[in-house]
Motif scaffolding. Structure first.
Motif, PDB file in Angstrom:
ATOM      1  N   GLY A  50      -4.573   1.187  -1.467  1.00 26.46           N
ATOM      2  CA  GLY A  50      -4.059   0.109  -2.290  1.00 26.46           C
ATOM      3  C   GLY A  50      -3.787   0.582  -3.700  1.00 26.46           C
ATOM      4  N   GLY A  51      -3.029  -0.192  -4.463  1.00 25.69           N
ATOM      5  CA  GLY A  51      -2.737   0.129  -5.845  1.00 25.69           C
ATOM      6  C   GLY A  51      -1.459   0.932  -5.986  1.00 25.69           C
ATOM      7  N   ILE A  52      -1.052   1.112  -7.248  1.00 23.78           N
ATOM      8  CA  ILE A  52       0.185   1.844  -7.542  1.00 23.78           C
ATOM      9  C   ILE A  52      -0.177   3.290  -7.872  1.00 23.78           C
ATOM     10  N   PHE A  53       0.052   4.177  -6.913  1.00 28.18           N
ATOM     11  CA  PHE A  53      -0.294   5.584  -7.064  1.00 28.18           C
ATOM     12  C   PHE A  53       0.834   6.463  -6.553  1.00 28.18           C
ATOM     13  N   TYR A  54       0.889   7.669  -7.066  1.00 32.58           N
ATOM     14  CA  TYR A  54       1.781   8.680  -6.503  1.00 32.58           C
ATOM     15  C   TYR A  54       1.325   8.940  -5.067  1.00 32.58           C
ATOM     16  N   PRO A  55       2.256   9.077  -4.110  1.00 30.19           N
ATOM     17  CA  PRO A  55       1.870   9.312  -2.713  1.00 30.19           C
ATOM     18  C   PRO A  55       1.231  10.682  -2.534  1.00 30.19           C
ATOM     19  N   SER A  56      -0.063  10.704  -2.639  1.00 24.28           N
ATOM     20  CA  SER A  56      -0.844  11.943  -2.687  1.00 24.28           C
ATOM     21  C   SER A  56      -0.936  12.643  -1.340  1.00 24.28           C
ATOM     22  N   GLN A  57      -1.183  13.950  -1.393  1.00 26.12           N
ATOM     23  CA  GLN A  57      -1.438  14.748  -0.196  1.00 26.12           C
ATOM     24  C   GLN A  57      -2.929  14.821   0.122  1.00 26.12           C
ATOM     25  N   GLN A  58      -3.753  14.265  -0.750  1.00 30.03           N
ATOM     26  CA  GLN A  58      -5.202  14.401  -0.600  1.00 30.03           C
ATOM     27  C   GLN A  58      -5.751  13.361   0.380  1.00 30.03           C
ATOM     28  N   ARG A  97      -7.713  18.341   9.841  1.00 28.75           N
ATOM     29  CA  ARG A  97      -6.624  17.389   9.635  1.00 28.75           C
ATOM     30  C   ARG A  97      -5.810  17.826   8.412  1.00 28.75           C
ATOM     31  N   GLU A  98      -4.483  17.701   8.513  1.00 21.89           N
ATOM     32  CA  GLU A  98      -3.622  18.143   7.418  1.00 21.89           C
ATOM     33  C   GLU A  98      -2.605  17.065   7.063  1.00 21.89           C
ATOM     34  N   PHE A  99      -2.152  17.107   5.824  1.00 19.88           N
ATOM     35  CA  PHE A  99      -1.158  16.170   5.313  1.00 19.88           C
ATOM     36  C   PHE A  99       0.208  16.456   5.931  1.00 19.88           C
ATOM     37  N   VAL A 100       0.960  15.389   6.209  1.00 23.02           N
ATOM     38  CA  VAL A 100       2.319  15.524   6.720  1.00 23.02           C
ATOM     39  C   VAL A 100       3.321  14.932   5.724  1.00 23.02           C
ATOM     40  N   ALA A 101       3.168  13.657   5.393  1.00 27.46           N
ATOM     41  CA  ALA A 101       4.113  12.987   4.504  1.00 27.46           C
ATOM     42  C   ALA A 101       3.480  11.726   3.947  1.00 27.46           C
ATOM     43  N   ALA A 102       3.983  11.275   2.794  1.00 31.54           N
ATOM     44  CA  ALA A 102       3.488  10.049   2.177  1.00 31.54           C
ATOM     45  C   ALA A 102       4.630   9.352   1.451  1.00 31.54           C
ATOM     46  N   ILE A 103       4.468   8.053   1.258  1.00 31.45           N
ATOM     47  CA  ILE A 103       5.499   7.259   0.617  1.00 31.45           C
ATOM     48  C   ILE A 103       4.854   6.209  -0.267  1.00 31.45           C
ATOM     49  N   SER A 104       5.456   5.968  -1.426  1.00 32.48           N
ATOM     50  CA  SER A 104       4.918   4.992  -2.364  1.00 32.48           C
ATOM     51  C   SER A 104       5.111   3.573  -1.844  1.00 32.48           C
ATOM     52  N   GLY A 105       4.442   2.632  -2.506  1.00 31.14           N
ATOM     53  CA  GLY A 105       4.536   1.247  -2.097  1.00 31.14           C
ATOM     54  C   GLY A 105       5.950   0.694  -2.156  1.00 31.14           C
ATOM     55  N   SER A 106       6.719   1.144  -3.126  1.00 23.59           N
ATOM     56  CA  SER A 106       8.104   0.690  -3.265  1.00 23.59           C
ATOM     57  C   SER A 106       9.059   1.430  -2.340  1.00 23.59           C
ATOM     58  N   GLY A 107       8.617   2.565  -1.825  1.00 29.53           N
ATOM     59  CA  GLY A 107       9.482   3.396  -1.002  1.00 29.53           C
ATOM     60  C   GLY A 107      10.355   4.349  -1.796  1.00 29.53           C
ATOM     61  N   SER A 108      10.226   4.337  -3.114  1.00 26.76           N
ATOM     62  CA  SER A 108      11.117   5.139  -3.950  1.00 26.76           C
ATOM     63  C   SER A 108      10.660   6.590  -4.092  1.00 26.76           C
ATOM     64  N   THR A 109       9.400   6.855  -3.806  1.00 23.68           N
ATOM     65  CA  THR A 109       8.856   8.209  -3.959  1.00 23.68           C
ATOM     66  C   THR A 109       8.251   8.671  -2.647  1.00 23.68           C
ATOM     67  N   TYR A 117       0.808  -1.206   0.000  1.00 24.15           N
ATOM     68  CA  TYR A 117       0.000   0.000   0.000  1.00 24.15           C
ATOM     69  C   TYR A 117       0.851   1.270   0.000  1.00 24.15           C
ATOM     70  N   THR A 118       0.359   2.276  -0.677  1.00 27.42           N
ATOM     71  CA  THR A 118       0.885   3.625  -0.492  1.00 27.42           C
ATOM     72  C   THR A 118       0.435   4.078   0.887  1.00 27.42           C
ATOM     73  N   MET A 119       1.362   4.669   1.656  1.00 24.25           N
ATOM     74  CA  MET A 119       1.045   5.014   3.040  1.00 24.25           C
ATOM     75  C   MET A 119       1.396   6.470   3.327  1.00 24.25           C
ATOM     76  N   ALA A 120       0.692   7.036   4.284  1.00 22.65           N
ATOM     77  CA  ALA A 120       0.853   8.460   4.556  1.00 22.65           C
ATOM     78  C   ALA A 120       0.634   8.754   6.031  1.00 22.65           C
ATOM     79  N   TRP A 121       1.107   9.908   6.433  1.00 21.09           N
ATOM     80  CA  TRP A 121       0.852  10.459   7.759  1.00 21.09           C
ATOM     81  C   TRP A 121       0.109  11.785   7.607  1.00 21.09           C
TER      82      TRP A 121
END
Length: 125
Positions: free
Chosen positions: A100-108, A45-57, A32-36
């Motif tokens: 779930g899925g392959i997505f850019y780690p969004s701020q939304q 509530r506000e966005f802090v950080a996010a990371i792609s499933g691979s960890g590369s982005t 999963y793409t995951m975020a804080w």
């Protein structure tokens, strides 16, 4: 079923560091793409950080760039937030989120269907 659980919050003085952790106790098979996100008293509530499933982005809010680092753990769907040089304005309940899925780690916020219950971070001046 994704079941996110955060840990690592606490009360610290300004300038200190904390490492928050989030794990998927549901042991889902996908990556999963995951975020804080965070929510301070009386604020949205506000966005802090996010990371792609691979960890590369990664993706960071301007307010935490250079101070916070998001990373993935070795266990599937585990994510950390290393928070350095904490400020009183970082005081909030911090939430872990996933999609779930392959997505850019969004701020939304609306892009993340799975959420943990949150962990409190309090920074005293």
């Amino acid at each position: 079923q994704v079941q996110l659980v955060e840990s690592g919050g606490g009360l610290v003085q300004a300038g200190a560091s904390l490492r928050l952790a989030c794990a998927d106790s549901g042991r889902t098979s996908g990556t999963y793409t995951m975020a804080w996100f965070r929510q301070a008293p009386g604020k949205e509530r506000e966005f802090v950080a996010a990371i792609s499933g691979s960890g590369s982005t990664t993706n960071y809010a301007d307010s935490v760039k250079g101070r916070f680092t998001i990373s993935r753990g070795n266990t599937k769907n585990t994510v950390y937030l290393q928070s350095n040089s904490l400020k009183p304005e970082d005081t909030a309940v911090y939430y872990c989120a996933a999609r779930g899925g392959i997505f850019y780690p969004s701020q939304q916020e609306s892009n993340y269907p799975y959420w943990g219950p949150g962990t409190q971070v309090t920074v005293s001046s």
